[in-house]
Motif scaffolding. Structure first.
Motif, PDB file in Angstrom:
ATOM      1  N   HIS A 137      -3.074  -6.986   0.471  1.00  0.00           N
ATOM      2  CA  HIS A 137      -1.855  -6.417   1.038  1.00  0.00           C
ATOM      3  C   HIS A 137      -2.151  -5.430   2.144  1.00  0.00           C
ATOM      4  O   HIS A 137      -1.360  -4.550   2.440  1.00  0.00           O
ATOM      5  CB  HIS A 137      -1.025  -5.765  -0.077  1.00  0.00           C
TER       6      HIS A 137
ATOM      7  N   GLU B 150       3.223 -10.800  -7.956  1.00  0.00           N
ATOM      8  CA  GLU B 150       3.059 -11.017  -6.516  1.00  0.00           C
ATOM      9  C   GLU B 150       3.934 -12.145  -6.049  1.00  0.00           C
ATOM     10  O   GLU B 150       4.509 -12.093  -4.957  1.00  0.00           O
ATOM     11  CB  GLU B 150       1.594 -11.343  -6.202  1.00  0.00           C
TER      12      GLU B 150
ATOM     13  N   ASN C  55       7.190 -10.964  -5.474  1.00  0.00           N
ATOM     14  CA  ASN C  55       7.190  -9.892  -4.473  1.00  0.00           C
ATOM     15  C   ASN C  55       7.460  -8.523  -5.049  1.00  0.00           C
ATOM     16  O   ASN C  55       8.132  -7.708  -4.438  1.00  0.00           O
ATOM     17  CB  ASN C  55       8.219 -10.177  -3.362  1.00  0.00           C
TER      18      ASN C  55
ATOM     19  N   GLN D 124       5.561  -5.737  -5.473  1.00  0.00           N
ATOM     20  CA  GLN D 124       4.255  -5.150  -5.201  1.00  0.00           C
ATOM     21  C   GLN D 124       4.073  -3.826  -5.934  1.00  0.00           C
ATOM     22  O   GLN D 124       2.974  -3.520  -6.395  1.00  0.00           O
ATOM     23  CB  GLN D 124       4.048  -4.898  -3.717  1.00  0.00           C
TER      24      GLN D 124
END
Lengths: 435, 543
Positions: free
Chosen positions: A283, A245, A248, A250
């Motif tokens: 998210h 995370e 980034n 995801q």
């Protein structure tokens, strides 16, 4: 009973893990007793034992008594006298001695007022190198100890030394230990990465950044390997997802979590679904997705704390049919004693029931209540609960009373305590059955 | 293995410039890259500087084919035993035995033994070198002592024994291999560690010293007589390793029965004549020995006259009965201390019956009689001996003493600093273990802040202390009267208790006659069992 036999069987075979041929295994099997029965010996065995073995038996007894009475000074003295058993010429007794001294020594050091970290280190080092059977376990314990005392780098170093250790044929429990060592290597890389991350965020320093990234790479390689194998890897999954995370990534994180939760090879683990849900919530996934995850969790663990959120999600959902599902969810939750006194849960139930009443779904409420009436009245609405709630938790009393009103339970004794809801307790009501 | 020891030294190697040092066998620093040995040797090991890295690496500096160590001399196993006997004799003389014990009696016995078994003082010694080779090729040395799984011996070929009798590769002494075969041990009547004690016992008996076999074993247990780890005191030139370990290592203090049996065998081997007679003024005589035990267990002195009467009646005080005469085939080798204890127990049984009823009745009567006569008695309290009071005094003291003994036994160090290496291939392992043990012990000692050495207790023949002192075990009952046990009938005094019991007697074969007590124990009166337990604790005889 069967499990105990299996346990002892396993421990007996573990005790026999030898790196030589099977005939010696059999011979050793006859001599080694399971560790549970170590301290008891038959009178015949005692008659034939040498003075040295008698002394060590009495010494072990003295250590045990001192430890049970928390006389740590005495226990340490007797343990130093017991250490002479490491020089025993009988093979099986000598190998047992290594394990005994390791375990008792660490226990005594933990409780002794004067013990320092150096003592622990010294003991671990010495016991690691005497006897091969326990090397991996002692290494793991040593690094845990260092980790808990804040020496992360030392812990990491210990594990990397241990990970590269090999001796003869690798037995099954040893390979498990080595797998764990490998996993914790990765975990410690993550911990170091985390430390660096929090320190780097203040100062922009390229070299430390690069170090941080290198730790990330190391950690992710190891953790990926580990998580790919079926098993319960909660802390490792969390740490891996945390790192992904931050960078980034995801999709990768989602893939890992979904694999962990839905792959049939992995043992059924409610935490996997919890992690997946939390990740998606972070998210901002659509509610339909969240609901589908929580549905699985509801099947696994109806009493989970996330069930309240599930209930609210269902109530607020636009999909038809979800609203009706919310009532059983919250009723199931309150079936469990852990939520008995939780105000939020009762408020949730009240909310749902008011919504249902508004939408004309009283028949569903009546259905659910019919199933539960008898045991709910004794579980939630006895006179004792009334007294307790009126003294300790007035709000809870009110909410429960409102629920009771909605359910149509007028005559219960519980209502006496909540005159604000019901009005003054009438004499006629007393004639009804007092529960 | 050695990095933590060489950690402090970080000079680069002169030959290759690397910094990676390890320790050789001779505790010298050498470079791992180029094996360059330098002058620096290992510093004092400081456990607190333990660093966490440990990789095992060392090189061996000596070749395995060395047959003779420098600075040593060749020695036979009997020389080792001679040395041990000398140490034991010196210890006994230091404890108060007369000096002739060492210089005359024990030495004569030993010389006689060597002569009879043809190990020395003879024209055709058994251990001549040609004979050694002959014998060794016949008998297979066994490795039965060590229960290690795979300790196979090097084959005893002629190359192991060079013809001029150099010490073999597997032992420091010349003839240790002979001691390992049970057949040879028996046929040649070789010496072993319990026999040293047996020989001491015979010599003490010859001099009619007060130290009985039970006392001897107790002194050994208290480390006042060297027995465990005596080989530490061998002189430097007696190189000690290999098979010698099996002969001289001790892991049990022998039991009373074993030493007694060995003493009997030694007396036969030595073909001794009749021992000096045990007269009534001698301390081994049951009259005097029982007095000592009566004082030990806090029984009144008046009991002694009764014990002497029992001795008379049973004819156990006669010289002919008490004196040991190995040349006569029917002479029994007596257990003097057991005999004295048995006499006391029989007297107690006569006096109190000890069937769990009569003795308590009698004690109640004693207390009552005391109360009646209280106006006449002095301020000291009751003067009558009551078994109950005696039991209540002695039993707690006995339990405390048993507990003390158990803890003493638990802390006993069996392994010595001088490491025993049974076989060369295990040398590294054994040395490493010794090092680990020493480091563990020192670290725990610093933890507990003390170095609890084995307290060498002052030698005393008494294990209990009765009296008014601070550290006594209880009040002394020696002055109590036994009047209530005796009553006057006419002119004579008769015992109040007129009954006596005994367990069933039955014949048993000599070979099957082992341990009757464990069969009978559950059926005996508890008081009797307790009394037996008291004396067996005193005499260190464990049933």
């Amino acid at each position: 009973m069967d499990d105990i036999e299996a346990e002892l069987g396993i421990s007996r075979s573990v005790g026999n893990e030898d790196f030589s041929d099977s005939s010696e295994d059999e011979r050793v099997a006859r001599k080694i007793r399971p560790p549970i029965l170590l301290h008891s010996s038959t009178a015949q065995a005692r008659a034939k034992e040498s003075g040295f073995h008698e002394s060590s038996r009495l010494c072990l007894k003295a250590i045990r008594d001192a430890m049970l009475h928390h006389h740590w000074q005495e226990a340490a003295q007797y343990l130093s006298a017991y250490s002479q058993t490491l020089e025993d010429t009988t093979v099986n007794k000598q190998s047992l001695a290594c394990e005994i001294i390791w375990r008792l020594g660490t226990e005594i050091l933990q409780h002794h007022p004067n013990s320092r970290l150096e003592d622990f280190n010294a003991l671990y080092e010495q016991m690691k190198n005497s006897g091969v059977k326990n090397y991996a376990k002692i290494c793991l314990e040593h690094s845990f100890h260092l980790l808990l005392n804040g020496h992360i780098y030392d812990a990491k170093r210990q594990l990397s030394v241990a990970a590269s250790w090999r001796y003869g044929k690798q037995s099954v429990p040893q390979s498990l230990d080595l797998k764990l060592i490998h996993a914790y290597c990765g975990f410690l890389d993550y911990v170091i990465w985390h430390m660096k991350k929090s320190s780097v965020s203040e100062a922009e320093d390229n070299s430390s950044n690069r170090e941080m990234h290198s730790y990330f790479r190391q950690a992710s390689v190891t953790l990926q390997e580990i998580i790919a194998q079926p098993g319960v890897w909660d802390p490792f999954v969390l740490s891996y997802v945390d790192m992904l995370e931050f960078y980034n990534d995801q999709e990768e994180a989602l893939k890992v979590l979904q694999n962990y939760a839905y792959n049939k090879d992995y043992p059924s683990n409610p935490n996997a679904h919890v992690y997946l849900y939390q990740f998606l919530k972070r998210h901002e996934a659509p509610p339909a997705k969240l609901i589908s995850i929580l549905k699985v969790l509801h099947h696994l663990v109806p009493s989970h704390e996330l069930m309240q959120e599930y209930c609210y999600l269902l109530v607020n959902s636009v999909v038809p049919g979800h609203l009706e599902e919310s009532l059983p969810v919250v009723f199931n939750l309150l079936d469990y004693p852990s939520w008995k006194n939780d105000l939020d849960t009762w408020n949730c139930l009240l909310t749902v029931m008011t919504v249902f009443k508004r939408k004309g779904l009283q028949h569903l409420i009546a259905n659910e209540w019919k199933q539960r009436k008898d045991f709910w009245l004794t579980m939630h609405y006895r006179a004792y609960h009334g007294r307790k709630d009126s003294e300790l938790n007035r709000e809870l009393l009110l909410v429960k009373a409102k629920v009771a009103k909605l359910l149509g339970e007028h005559g219960i004794y519980y209502n006496k305590f909540s005159t604000e809801v019901w009005g003054p307790y009438n004499v006629e009501d007393k004639k009804r059955k007092i529960v | 293995m050695d990095e933590h020891l060489t950690e402090g030294y970080s000079e680069p190697c002169k030959q290759c410039g690397a910094v990676s040092w390890a320790l050789s066998d001779g505790c010298q620093f050498f470079c791992r890259n180029c094996h360059n040995v330098i002058e620096k040797t290992q510093d004092v090991v400081d456990v607190s500087s333990f660093i966490l890295n440990n990789k095992i690496s060392s090189i061996s500096s000596s070749s395995r084919k060395k047959t003779r160590r420098e600075g040593g001399r060749e020695w036979m196993v009997c020389e080792g035993f001679q040395f041990i006997l000398k140490l034991q004799a010196e210890a006994l003389v230091g404890l108060g035995v007369c000096p002739q014990f060492k210089t005359d009696v024990l030495w004569d016995f030993w010389k006689r033994y060597l002569q009879i078994t043809r190990q020395a003082y003879t024209r055709s010694p058994v251990n001549s070198f040609t004979n050694t080779v002959y014998l060794s090729s016949e008998s297979e040395p066994e490795s039965a002592f060590l229960s290690e799984a795979s300790d196979q011996t090097e084959p005893m070929s002629a190359s192991g024994h060079s013809t001029d009798g150099r010490s073999s590769v597997c032992s420091g002494s010349l003839d240790a291999a002979c001691y390992l075969s049970a057949k040879e041990r028996k046929s040649r009547q070789l010496m072993n560690m319990p026999r040293t004690l047996a020989l001491c016992h015979l010599a003490l008996l010859w001099l009619r010293e007060a130290i009985t076999l039970a006392d001897l074993l107790r002194l050994v247990s208290r480390r006042l007589i060297p027995y465990i780890n005596v080989y530490e005191e061998f002189p430097e030139e007696m190189q000690f390793y290999g098979r010698d370990a099996i002969i001289f290592r001790v892991e049990t203090i022998p039991s009373y029965r074993k030493v007694h049996g060995e003493a009997l065998q030694m007396a036969e081997i030595l073909q001794l004549p009749a021992f000096p007679p045990v007269t009534s003024d001698c301390l081994l005589h049951p009259a005097l020995l029982s007095l000592r035990y009566l004082m030990e267990v806090n029984l009144p002195d008046e009991l002694h006259s009764l014990v002497c009467r029992v001795i008379e009646k049973s004819a156990m005080g006669k010289e002919s009965f008490l004196t040991f005469n190995p040349s006569k085939p029917k002479s029994t080798f007596l257990f003097y201390d057991l005999q004295a204890a048995a006499l006391i127990i029989v007297t107690m049984k006569l006096l109190f019956k000890l069937d769990d009823h009569v003795e308590w009745t009698l004690s109640r009567k004693a207390v009552k009689k005391d109360d009646q006569g209280k106006k006449k008695t002095s301020k000291q309290g009751s003067k009558m001996f009551s078994l109950k009071a005696w039991y209540m005094t002695v039993h707690p003291a006995l339990e405390r003493a048993r507990q003390r003994e158990e803890l003493f036994e638990a802390r006993r160090p069996w392994k010595s600093k001088k490491v025993l290496i049974p076989a060369m291939k295990h040398k590294a392992v054994v040395l490493k273990r010794r090092r680990v043990v020493e480091q563990l012990q020192s670290s725990f000692h610093t933890l507990t802040g003390s170095v609890p050495e084995q307290q060498s207790s002052s030698p005393s023949s008494f294990q209990f202390l009765w009296g008014q002192e601070e550290d006594s075990d209880g009040p002394s009952l020696h002055h109590k009267r036994l009047n209530c046990m005796l009553e006057k009938r006419g002119k004579e005094k008769w015992l109040v208790n007129q009954a006596y019991w005994h367990t069933d007697l039955k014949r048993c074969h000599k070979k099957d006659c082992r341990d009757h007590y464990s069969e009978l124990k559950h059926s005996l009166p508890r008081m009797y069992v307790w009394l037996l337990g008291l004396f067996s604790f005193l005499l260190r005889i464990f049933v």
